[in-house]
Design a protein around this motif. Sequence first.
Motif, mmCIF file in Angstrom:
data_model
loop_
_atom_site.group_PDB
_atom_site.id
_atom_site.type_symbol
_atom_site.label_atom_id
_atom_site.label_comp_id
_atom_site.label_asym_id
_atom_site.label_seq_id
_atom_site.Cartn_x
_atom_site.Cartn_y
_atom_site.Cartn_z
ATOM 1 N N LEU A 1 36.687 32.903 40.810
ATOM 2 C CA LEU A 1 35.581 33.758 41.632
ATOM 3 C C LEU A 1 34.626 34.853 39.753
ATOM 4 O O LEU A 1 35.649 34.895 38.938
ATOM 5 N N GLY A 2 33.279 35.023 40.457
ATOM 6 C CA GLY A 2 33.515 36.196 39.721
ATOM 7 C C GLY A 2 31.730 35.516 38.792
ATOM 8 O O GLY A 2 31.966 34.288 38.199
ATOM 9 N N MET A 3 30.971 36.400 38.480
ATOM 10 C CA MET A 3 29.680 35.784 38.089
ATOM 11 C C MET A 3 29.118 37.806 37.481
ATOM 12 O O MET A 3 29.809 38.307 37.271
ATOM 13 N N SER A 4 27.818 36.986 36.582
ATOM 14 C CA SER A 4 27.853 38.495 35.802
ATOM 15 C C SER A 4 27.917 40.085 36.112
ATOM 16 O O SER A 4 28.540 40.225 35.377
ATOM 17 N N HIS A 5 27.755 40.546 38.143
ATOM 18 C CA HIS A 5 27.432 41.641 37.541
ATOM 19 C C HIS A 5 28.507 42.172 38.829
ATOM 20 O O HIS A 5 28.863 43.453 38.722
ATOM 21 N N ASP A 6 29.340 41.071 39.119
ATOM 22 C CA ASP A 6 31.193 41.547 39.178
ATOM 23 C C ASP A 6 31.810 41.091 38.096
ATOM 24 O O ASP A 6 32.867 41.080 39.271
ATOM 25 N N TYR A 7 31.999 40.709 37.997
ATOM 26 C CA TYR A 7 33.202 39.215 37.106
ATOM 27 C C TYR A 7 34.529 39.930 37.047
ATOM 28 O O TYR A 7 35.099 39.661 36.653
ATOM 29 N N GLN A 8 33.830 41.560 36.104
ATOM 30 C CA GLN A 8 35.810 42.446 35.852
ATOM 31 C C GLN A 8 36.643 42.523 37.299
ATOM 32 O O GLN A 8 37.477 42.274 37.124
#
Length: 219
Positions: free
Chosen positions: A193-200
């Motif tokens: 889960l998680g990509m550049s804009h939402d990995y946090q």
Amino acid sequence: MNIAENINEIRKHLPSKVELICVSKFQSDAAIMQAYNAGERHFGESRVQELCGKYERLPKDICWHFIGHLQTNKVKYIVPFVTLIHSVDSVNLLHEIENQAAKIGRKINCLLQIHIATEENKFGFAVDELPAVLQQNNFSNLHNVNVCGLMGMASLTDNQKQIHDEYNCIAELFTTCKQVFFENKNDFTQLSLGMSHDYQLAIESGSTMVRIGSSIFNN
Ligand SMILES: *Cc1c(COP(=O)(O)O)cnc(C)c1O
């Protein structure tokens, strides 16, 4: 910032148990080599033809992850070398991976893709569909496929709460599946889960693998 600096910056924010998959789709061999020389070995691609070309040309110690929609007739091209297929979105596809892997005596690690985003064009099993699928199909009986977790993409939105809710929902499904359907399987452990804009946000929800492209390659 250059690619190596971007990677180091991202790694600083990743807990040690979270694996970084460097999403290199549409990137040149030269750009990938910059990431490679910065120590990155796990790369994600979403198109079979592009992946096969890069596999041929680039260093053989790269671990290639397939993250795009995979057509059954193309499975045979990636099965000989792929490290993990994140995007298994049908039972039929899983069986084709099993068949092709059996022919060459490999065991392929796979994740089941969950469709949660509001966009129609994303692939995957619906959250409320997966338990029935797992009930009807004992994937642990497959010899050449290793189902080792779930993958998902959140909606394309700036609404952080919505993204967090979607990731939490997949994480809950993961926990349930692990308890109910994979209780005897120690390697059902991965949550991609998680990509550049939402990995946090994804990491807060329990992601073990983040798939990051644009923040590394500046586009
Ligand atoms: C392109 C892609 C990514 C990376 O997205 P960025 O926003 O570039 O980090 C991650 N996962 C999948 C499935 C993708 O197709």
